[in-house]
Design a protein around this motif. Sequence first.
Motif, PDB file in Angstrom:
ATOM      1  N   ARG A  46      57.273   3.921  50.917  1.00  0.00           N
ATOM      2  CA  ARG A  46      55.924   3.354  50.914  1.00  0.00           C
ATOM      3  C   ARG A  46      54.891   4.439  51.226  1.00  0.00           C
ATOM      4  O   ARG A  46      53.856   4.165  51.817  1.00  0.00           O
ATOM      5  N   VAL A  47      55.160   5.657  50.795  1.00  0.00           N
ATOM      6  CA  VAL A  47      54.276   6.788  51.077  1.00  0.00           C
ATOM      7  C   VAL A  47      52.917   6.609  50.412  1.00  0.00           C
ATOM      8  O   VAL A  47      51.878   6.851  51.024  1.00  0.00           O
ATOM      9  N   VAL A  48      52.887   6.178  49.175  1.00  0.00           N
ATOM     10  CA  VAL A  48      51.634   6.019  48.444  1.00  0.00           C
ATOM     11  C   VAL A  48      50.949   4.713  48.830  1.00  0.00           C
ATOM     12  O   VAL A  48      49.741   4.677  49.049  1.00  0.00           O
ATOM     13  N   THR A  49      51.723   3.653  48.941  1.00  0.00           N
ATOM     14  CA  THR A  49      51.143   2.337  49.218  1.00  0.00           C
ATOM     15  C   THR A  49      51.000   2.055  50.712  1.00  0.00           C
ATOM     16  O   THR A  49      50.400   1.065  51.087  1.00  0.00           O
ATOM     17  N   GLY A  50      51.526   2.918  51.552  1.00  0.00           N
ATOM     18  CA  GLY A  50      51.419   2.760  52.997  1.00  0.00           C
ATOM     19  C   GLY A  50      50.770   3.993  53.592  1.00  0.00           C
ATOM     20  O   GLY A  50      49.577   4.213  53.440  1.00  0.00           O
ATOM     21  N   GLU A  51      51.593   4.822  54.229  1.00  0.00           N
ATOM     22  CA  GLU A  51      51.104   6.098  54.750  1.00  0.00           C
ATOM     23  C   GLU A  51      52.200   7.142  54.580  1.00  0.00           C
ATOM     24  O   GLU A  51      53.337   6.816  54.319  1.00  0.00           O
ATOM     25  N   ALA A  52      51.852   8.393  54.756  1.00  0.00           N
ATOM     26  CA  ALA A  52      52.708   9.510  54.359  1.00  0.00           C
ATOM     27  C   ALA A  52      54.071   9.577  55.035  1.00  0.00           C
ATOM     28  O   ALA A  52      54.987  10.189  54.497  1.00  0.00           O
ATOM     29  N   THR A  53      54.246   8.944  56.186  1.00  0.00           N
ATOM     30  CA  THR A  53      55.554   9.016  56.849  1.00  0.00           C
ATOM     31  C   THR A  53      56.395   7.763  56.642  1.00  0.00           C
ATOM     32  O   THR A  53      57.441   7.615  57.261  1.00  0.00           O
ATOM     33  N   GLU A  54      55.979   6.862  55.764  1.00  0.00           N
ATOM     34  CA  GLU A  54      56.746   5.638  55.547  1.00  0.00           C
ATOM     35  C   GLU A  54      57.904   5.860  54.579  1.00  0.00           C
ATOM     36  O   GLU A  54      57.994   5.232  53.531  1.00  0.00           O
TER      37      GLU A  54
END
Length: 172
Positions: A46-54
């Motif tokens: 979920r890096v793009v749809t969440g945050e970079a460390t997901e």
Amino acid sequence: MINEQARVHLERCIALAREALEAGDDPFGSVLVDGNGEMLCEARNRVVTGEATEHPELTLARWAAANMAPEARTQATVYTSGEHCPMCAAAHAWAGLGRIVFISSSEQLGEWLARLGAPASPVRMLSIREVAPDVAVEGPVPALVDEVRALHEHRHGGGHRTVLPITGSFER
């Protein structure tokens, strides 16, 4: 060589990676399995749809630390579509999780991304063994590598037709 139970878990990782791809994320998926082979938790990138460390592996390490006894964590296995990045390998070790089984290696991913002209990773791609030398690791899994590669080619515009896993549909 992987057994049938491991193959089922790894195929679920591919399905999760495909879900990530369809949601606009890089194609990574992982499942956490207890010492008896029961799936406890799953996650997708979920890096793009969440945050970079997901990353899914970090999500599973956090879940395990919050929901499993230390002894149960040592007996658990994380199955994943791609080898853990350094951040996720460190989280796995700090959480006290057991074995990791990955389909494609960081080295393979690096080669694919370079060939596709994809942006370079902001973090050096190290093997799990370099980051967490005491974690038992198995991978890559040659029988499933082409399915994972096809997802990355689709994500980064490989410029040719590839057969996407799971549905077998043709995409550009």
